[in-house]
Write an enzyme that holds these catalytic residues in place. Structure first.
Site, short mmCIF file in Angstrom:
data_model
loop_
_atom_site.label_atom_id
_atom_site.label_comp_id
_atom_site.label_asym_id
_atom_site.label_seq_id
_atom_site.Cartn_x
_atom_site.Cartn_y
_atom_site.Cartn_z
N GLU A 75 -1.05 11.59 -10.50
CA GLU A 75 -0.80 11.61 -11.93
C GLU A 75 -1.78 10.70 -12.66
OE1 GLU A 75 2.85 10.73 -15.09
OE2 GLU A 75 3.18 10.53 -12.93
N HIS A 78 4.35 11.63 -5.82
CA HIS A 78 2.97 11.53 -6.26
C HIS A 78 2.59 10.07 -6.46
CE1 HIS A 78 5.29 11.71 -10.03
NE2 HIS A 78 4.40 10.84 -10.47
N GLU A 90 -3.73 3.88 1.52
CA GLU A 90 -4.11 4.02 2.92
C GLU A 90 -4.29 5.50 3.23
OE1 GLU A 90 -1.87 3.94 7.19
OE2 GLU A 90 -1.28 2.41 5.76
N HIS A 142 0.84 -1.20 0.00
CA HIS A 142 0.00 0.00 0.00
C HIS A 142 0.87 1.25 0.00
CE1 HIS A 142 0.71 -0.26 4.40
NE2 HIS A 142 0.58 1.06 4.37
#
Length: 122
Positions: A116, A74, A55, A6
């Protein structure tokens, strides 16, 4: 073997962030964890296709915005409906940067994180 699990973003307003990720990227809650004393809550969002999750961490006593530095990090998503999603994000007013030469753009979440959007390659 090492695999991705994650990625985390800390958020100030969990409900506002959940609404953003649901509306902008169709992400849904896949699991949650809340501290027994209510001091924090973790909400994991998934795309329904891969096992990778985002998360969202909410801290009860956090009042000031997070320092995101220069936003050089990002999260990126491949999308198969790039033009349609671009129109939707434009209507939502969440596009913060476009790079037509590279064929990508970025949206900004309620806490200032950049995401993005990358078209699926043919």
């Amino acid at each position: 073997m090492i695999t991705f699990n994650h990625f985390n973003f800390n958020v100030q307003n969990l409900e506002k962030s959940l609404k953003f990720y649901r509306e902008a990227l169709n992400l849904e809650v896949v699991r949650e964890k809340e501290a027994r004393d209510g001091s924090f809550k973790l909400v994991y969002l998934g795309d329904g296709v891969t096992g990778f999750t985002l998360e969202l961490t909410w801290l009860k006593d956090r009042t000031e915005p997070y320092d995101l530095g220069e936003c050089e990090f990002h999260l990126a998503f491949h999308v198969d409906n790039f033009e349609e999603l671009h129109r939707k994000h434009d209507e939502m007013g969440i596009i913060c940067f476009e790079n037509p030469g590279m064929g990508i753009y970025f949206i900004e979440d309620p806490d200032g994180y950049w995401i993005e959007i990358v078209p699926e390659e043919d």
